[in-house]
Design a protein around this motif. Structure first.
Motif, PDB file in Angstrom:
ATOM      1  N   ALA A 144     -10.654 -57.750 -18.433  1.00 32.77           N
ATOM      2  CA  ALA A 144     -10.856 -58.092 -19.836  1.00 32.77           C
ATOM      3  C   ALA A 144      -9.516 -58.363 -20.509  1.00 32.77           C
ATOM      4  O   ALA A 144      -9.363 -59.342 -21.238  1.00 32.77           O
ATOM      5  CB  ALA A 144     -11.591 -56.967 -20.553  1.00 32.77           C
ATOM      6  N   PHE A 145      -8.520 -57.502 -20.226  1.00 31.81           N
ATOM      7  CA  PHE A 145      -7.195 -57.688 -20.831  1.00 31.81           C
ATOM      8  C   PHE A 145      -6.620 -59.034 -20.443  1.00 31.81           C
ATOM      9  O   PHE A 145      -6.045 -59.732 -21.269  1.00 31.81           O
ATOM     10  CB  PHE A 145      -6.240 -56.570 -20.402  1.00 31.81           C
ATOM     11  N   ARG A 146      -6.786 -59.397 -19.162  1.00 35.28           N
ATOM     12  CA  ARG A 146      -6.202 -60.667 -18.744  1.00 35.28           C
ATOM     13  C   ARG A 146      -6.903 -61.837 -19.427  1.00 35.28           C
ATOM     14  O   ARG A 146      -6.258 -62.770 -19.884  1.00 35.28           O
ATOM     15  CB  ARG A 146      -6.259 -60.816 -17.226  1.00 35.28           C
ATOM     16  N   ASN A 147      -8.229 -61.760 -19.520  1.00 39.80           N
ATOM     17  CA  ASN A 147      -8.964 -62.831 -20.203  1.00 39.80           C
ATOM     18  C   ASN A 147      -8.530 -62.957 -21.650  1.00 39.80           C
ATOM     19  O   ASN A 147      -8.475 -64.040 -22.209  1.00 39.80           O
ATOM     20  CB  ASN A 147     -10.469 -62.541 -20.195  1.00 39.80           C
ATOM     21  N   MET A 148      -8.269 -61.800 -22.272  1.00 45.10           N
ATOM     22  CA  MET A 148      -8.074 -61.780 -23.709  1.00 45.10           C
ATOM     23  C   MET A 148      -6.624 -61.848 -24.125  1.00 45.10           C
ATOM     24  O   MET A 148      -6.327 -61.910 -25.308  1.00 45.10           O
ATOM     25  CB  MET A 148      -8.691 -60.500 -24.285  1.00 45.10           C
ATOM     26  N   LEU A 149      -5.698 -61.824 -23.155  1.00 43.46           N
ATOM     27  CA  LEU A 149      -4.286 -61.732 -23.509  1.00 43.46           C
ATOM     28  C   LEU A 149      -3.853 -62.799 -24.525  1.00 43.46           C
ATOM     29  O   LEU A 149      -3.239 -62.454 -25.545  1.00 43.46           O
ATOM     30  CB  LEU A 149      -3.417 -61.782 -22.239  1.00 43.46           C
ATOM     31  N   PRO A 150      -4.180 -64.077 -24.298  1.00 44.59           N
ATOM     32  CA  PRO A 150      -3.740 -65.076 -25.286  1.00 44.59           C
ATOM     33  C   PRO A 150      -4.293 -64.795 -26.688  1.00 44.59           C
ATOM     34  O   PRO A 150      -3.563 -64.924 -27.669  1.00 44.59           O
ATOM     35  CB  PRO A 150      -4.319 -66.389 -24.740  1.00 44.59           C
ATOM     36  N   VAL A 151      -5.569 -64.399 -26.763  1.00 42.41           N
ATOM     37  CA  VAL A 151      -6.163 -64.148 -28.085  1.00 42.41           C
ATOM     38  C   VAL A 151      -5.523 -62.921 -28.730  1.00 42.41           C
ATOM     39  O   VAL A 151      -5.254 -62.908 -29.935  1.00 42.41           O
ATOM     40  CB  VAL A 151      -7.686 -63.949 -27.960  1.00 42.41           C
ATOM     41  N   LEU A 152      -5.258 -61.892 -27.921  1.00 43.93           N
ATOM     42  CA  LEU A 152      -4.592 -60.694 -28.466  1.00 43.93           C
ATOM     43  C   LEU A 152      -3.226 -61.062 -29.027  1.00 43.93           C
ATOM     44  O   LEU A 152      -2.835 -60.592 -30.102  1.00 43.93           O
ATOM     45  CB  LEU A 152      -4.432 -59.631 -27.375  1.00 43.93           C
ATOM     46  N   LEU A 153      -2.498 -61.920 -28.306  1.00 45.07           N
ATOM     47  CA  LEU A 153      -1.160 -62.291 -28.767  1.00 45.07           C
ATOM     48  C   LEU A 153      -1.244 -63.162 -30.018  1.00 45.07           C
ATOM     49  O   LEU A 153      -0.439 -63.000 -30.943  1.00 45.07           O
ATOM     50  CB  LEU A 153      -0.394 -63.014 -27.652  1.00 45.07           C
ATOM     51  N   THR A 154      -2.223 -64.062 -30.070  1.00 43.40           N
ATOM     52  CA  THR A 154      -2.396 -64.884 -31.272  1.00 43.40           C
ATOM     53  C   THR A 154      -2.693 -63.995 -32.476  1.00 43.40           C
ATOM     54  O   THR A 154      -2.161 -64.199 -33.565  1.00 43.40           O
ATOM     55  CB  THR A 154      -3.541 -65.894 -31.075  1.00 43.40           C
ATOM     56  N   GLN A 155      -3.551 -62.992 -32.258  1.00 42.18           N
ATOM     57  CA  GLN A 155      -3.846 -62.051 -33.336  1.00 42.18           C
ATOM     58  C   GLN A 155      -2.574 -61.338 -33.786  1.00 42.18           C
ATOM     59  O   GLN A 155      -2.387 -61.061 -34.972  1.00 42.18           O
ATOM     60  CB  GLN A 155      -4.905 -61.038 -32.871  1.00 42.18           C
ATOM     61  N   THR A 156      -1.681 -61.056 -32.812  1.00 41.54           N
ATOM     62  CA  THR A 156      -0.437 -60.373 -33.151  1.00 41.54           C
ATOM     63  C   THR A 156       0.464 -61.267 -34.006  1.00 41.54           C
ATOM     64  O   THR A 156       1.154 -60.777 -34.904  1.00 41.54           O
ATOM     65  CB  THR A 156       0.286 -59.927 -31.874  1.00 41.54           C
ATOM     66  N   ILE A 157       0.432 -62.585 -33.747  1.00 41.95           N
ATOM     67  CA  ILE A 157       1.210 -63.503 -34.592  1.00 41.95           C
ATOM     68  C   ILE A 157       0.651 -63.471 -36.020  1.00 41.95           C
ATOM     69  O   ILE A 157       1.411 -63.437 -36.994  1.00 41.95           O
ATOM     70  CB  ILE A 157       1.165 -64.940 -34.021  1.00 41.95           C
ATOM     71  N   ILE A 158      -0.692 -63.462 -36.134  1.00 40.28           N
ATOM     72  CA  ILE A 158      -1.311 -63.364 -37.458  1.00 40.28           C
ATOM     73  C   ILE A 158      -0.908 -62.043 -38.117  1.00 40.28           C
ATOM     74  O   ILE A 158      -0.580 -61.996 -39.301  1.00 40.28           O
ATOM     75  CB  ILE A 158      -2.844 -63.472 -37.342  1.00 40.28           C
ATOM     76  N   LEU A 159      -0.918 -60.977 -37.323  1.00 37.63           N
ATOM     77  CA  LEU A 159      -0.504 -59.663 -37.824  1.00 37.63           C
ATOM     78  C   LEU A 159       0.919 -59.722 -38.377  1.00 37.63           C
ATOM     79  O   LEU A 159       1.187 -59.223 -39.464  1.00 37.63           O
ATOM     80  CB  LEU A 159      -0.606 -58.631 -36.681  1.00 37.63           C
ATOM     81  N   PHE A 160       1.810 -60.383 -37.618  1.00 38.85           N
ATOM     82  CA  PHE A 160       3.195 -60.479 -38.072  1.00 38.85           C
ATOM     83  C   PHE A 160       3.261 -61.215 -39.421  1.00 38.85           C
ATOM     84  O   PHE A 160       3.986 -60.797 -40.332  1.00 38.85           O
ATOM     85  CB  PHE A 160       4.048 -61.198 -37.023  1.00 38.85           C
ATOM     86  N   GLN A 161       2.481 -62.270 -39.567  1.00 38.55           N
ATOM     87  CA  GLN A 161       2.465 -62.981 -40.855  1.00 38.55           C
ATOM     88  C   GLN A 161       1.925 -62.078 -41.963  1.00 38.55           C
ATOM     89  O   GLN A 161       2.420 -62.081 -43.076  1.00 38.55           O
ATOM     90  CB  GLN A 161       1.593 -64.232 -40.759  1.00 38.55           C
ATOM     91  N   ASP A 162       0.877 -61.311 -41.611  1.00 36.66           N
ATOM     92  CA  ASP A 162       0.236 -60.468 -42.622  1.00 36.66           C
ATOM     93  C   ASP A 162       1.115 -59.317 -43.087  1.00 36.66           C
ATOM     94  O   ASP A 162       0.898 -58.770 -44.176  1.00 36.66           O
ATOM     95  CB  ASP A 162      -1.087 -59.909 -42.079  1.00 36.66           C
ATOM     96  N   THR A 163       2.113 -58.941 -42.262  1.00 39.29           N
ATOM     97  CA  THR A 163       2.971 -57.827 -42.683  1.00 39.29           C
ATOM     98  C   THR A 163       3.658 -58.149 -44.009  1.00 39.29           C
ATOM     99  O   THR A 163       4.041 -57.238 -44.734  1.00 39.29           O
ATOM    100  CB  THR A 163       4.049 -57.483 -41.639  1.00 39.29           C
ATOM    101  N   SER A 164       3.778 -59.457 -44.332  1.00 34.64           N
ATOM    102  CA  SER A 164       4.428 -59.818 -45.599  1.00 34.64           C
ATOM    103  C   SER A 164       3.656 -59.260 -46.800  1.00 34.64           C
ATOM    104  O   SER A 164       4.217 -59.118 -47.880  1.00 34.64           O
ATOM    105  CB  SER A 164       4.558 -61.335 -45.712  1.00 34.64           C
ATOM    106  N   LEU A 165       2.364 -58.924 -46.586  1.00 40.13           N
ATOM    107  CA  LEU A 165       1.551 -58.464 -47.713  1.00 40.13           C
ATOM    108  C   LEU A 165       1.909 -57.053 -48.181  1.00 40.13           C
ATOM    109  O   LEU A 165       1.398 -56.597 -49.207  1.00 40.13           O
ATOM    110  CB  LEU A 165       0.064 -58.527 -47.354  1.00 40.13           C
ATOM    111  N   VAL A 166       2.778 -56.346 -47.426  1.00 43.44           N
ATOM    112  CA  VAL A 166       3.219 -55.036 -47.914  1.00 43.44           C
ATOM    113  C   VAL A 166       3.987 -55.199 -49.233  1.00 43.44           C
ATOM    114  O   VAL A 166       4.313 -54.216 -49.887  1.00 43.44           O
ATOM    115  CB  VAL A 166       4.096 -54.284 -46.888  1.00 43.44           C
ATOM    116  N   TYR A 167       4.226 -56.459 -49.598  1.00 45.41           N
ATOM    117  CA  TYR A 167       4.771 -56.780 -50.925  1.00 45.41           C
ATOM    118  C   TYR A 167       3.992 -56.039 -52.020  1.00 45.41           C
ATOM    119  O   TYR A 167       4.575 -55.605 -53.018  1.00 45.41           O
ATOM    120  CB  TYR A 167       4.653 -58.288 -51.121  1.00 45.41           C
TER     121      TYR A 167
END
Lengths: 221, 235
Positions: A144-167
């Motif tokens: 499952a991890f291998r299948n989902m790795l790209p999606v997990l990483l894409t979500q992490t990029i979104i997460l990184f963008q969302d960290t700006s909301l701690v504003y």
């Protein structure tokens, strides 16, 4: 209007930007690791077929996914001190919030990933005498991890963008760094443009890497 | 928190001749206006860019791809700051544009990248033969899109666009950062003024729930009406 970037030098970067940059990275990594761990547990609960496990996990995931992240950040900043009695700074509060919040999103990804593993794999696991936890740990989750790795990483990029909301609660992240520079030097246009460029380069670069990875995984399979 | 609720706080005067309830309702109106206008911008621009990414022309493909990457890889908060602080300074003619509209465009363009992604995926999900069949019958490329590809592709992308519509309601909360008087801004300000943040946050959270749920119902209705007979989830 002419742009003037002459105020940007190493001193500005090291005293205003670096601190926020490292906090954003730290927040992203902690929330990613914590979110994936809790998210996997939530996904297993939802797929367990036992009502007393499915219901709370579904409630957790659906509730958090329906509320804007900014409101979640505000809620946690308000409630953590009220409930635990501990005083918690904005930075620490954001780390807890993002871990809990991202877990809901990662769990949906993990659930899809686990369901993508053919049922025969599970039966094969049972057939060779594995217990449920063994079967999950040794057979299903690695695939499952291998299948989902790209999606997990894409979500992490979104997460990184969302960290700006701690504003919203004034935590000192990467964007807060640029915001401070904008105010201290009276140069909002240049500062915000630089912020956009930095975020873009990082997120675009990472998404290119994810695309490469996706191709390699596809060849393996 | 105090151990008691105080819901009468909503009837209290804000000092501006209206109650907190009235203020909250007007904030809800702002949230919905920003989100729905943003959604219209996103659907128009996103569809166009998504289509450009699938046409047999390298230049147009590049334009569509560049658009998508640009608006997808910058955080929404930063994009809103760009529209609010940077663009009116660089383009003086935009100075008179109200900040409400700037935020609508920020939110709309941000979401258009996601819509473009879905539209492209929807078009690519169709068998290539459909396109060739259209062209073979002598339709021009725009006609092929208009009569063959898009009627199918748009139906395919309704479910992902539904979830984007629910996202845009949530994302409109970021407008608090440039002082748009929407729900999140209301929650922050009224919570501070009344020292009753729990009640205020709770009310606002419920309104967000209701908004997202309403969008979901409307989209499900539209999906049912537009479904191609014999396609999709059987009913």
């Amino acid at each position: 209007m002419n742009l003037d970037f002459s105020f940007v030098n190493w001193g500005v970067v090291s005293s205003f930007i670096a601190k926020g940059f490292f906090y954003s990275i730290q927040l992203t990594l902690v929330a990613m690791v914590g979110g994936i761990i809790i998210g996997t547990l939530l996904a297993l609960m939802r797929l367990s077929g036992k009502k007393w496990l499915v219901m709370p996990a579904a409630f957790y995931v659906n509730t958090l996914r329906s509320i804007p992240l900014v409101m979640v950040i505000l809620w946690f900043f308000l409630l953590i001190p009220l409930i635990t009695g501990m005083r918690m700074g904005a930075e620490m509060s954001a780390i807890v919030t993002f871990t809990v919040f991202e877990a809901a999103y990662y769990s949906e990804i993990m659930r899809a990933g686990i369901q993508s593993v053919p049922k025969g794999q599970v039966y094969a696991g049972y057939a060779v005498g594995m217990t449920y936890p063994q079967c999950m740990q040794l057979v299903v989750l690695p695939q499952a991890f291998r299948n989902m790795l790209p999606v997990l990483l894409t979500q992490t990029i979104i997460l990184f963008q969302d960290t700006s909301l701690v504003y919203a609660i004034g935590a000192y992240d990467l964007f807060h760094g640029f915001d401070t520079v904008a105010k201290n030097f009276g140069r909002p246009v240049e500062s915000y443009l630089l912020a956009a460029v930095v975020y873009f380069v990082m997120c675009f670069g990472l998404s290119m890497l994810v695309r490469q990875l996706q191709k390699r995984i596809q060849i393996i399979r | 928190m105090g151990s008691t609720w105080d819901w009468q706080i909503f009837l209290q005067d804000t000092g501006g001749g209206q109650s907190y309830l009235e203020w909250m309702m007007s904030a809800w109106g702002w949230t919905l206006s920003v989100a729905l206008l943003g959604l219209i911008v996103a659907l128009l621009v996103g569809s166009l860019m998504g289509i450009l990414r699938t046409v047999p022309n390298k230049g147009l493909q590049f334009l569509g791809n560049a658009w998508t990457e640009l608006f997808r890889n910058i955080p929404l908060l930063v994009q809103i700051f760009l529209w609010y602080h940077v663009i009116p300074t660089l383009f003086l003619s935009l100075r008179a544009v109200p900040s409400f509209l700037l935020v609508v465009f920020a939110l709309g363009f941000f979401t258009s990248a996601r819509i473009a992604e879905q539209v492209k995926a929807g078009i690519n999900a169709l068998p290539k033969g459909q396109r060739y069949a259209g062209l073979a019958m002598g339709l021009t490329l725009p006609q092929t899109y208009r009569y063959v590809i898009l009627p199918m592709a748009f139906r395919i992308v309704i479910p992902p666009i539904t979830s984007e519509s629910m996202n845009i309601i949530k994302n409109s909360s970021v407008a608090f950062a440039v002082s748009i008087a929407e729900l999140t801004m209301f929650a922050m300000q009224s919570g501070e003024e009344t020292s009753r943040p729990v009640e205020m946050y709770l009310a606002v959270t419920i309104l967000y729930f209701i908004s997202a749920f309403a969008i979901n119902r409307i989209a499900t209705f539209i999906e049912g009406r537009l479904q191609v007979p014999g396609m999709g989830v059987g009913k």
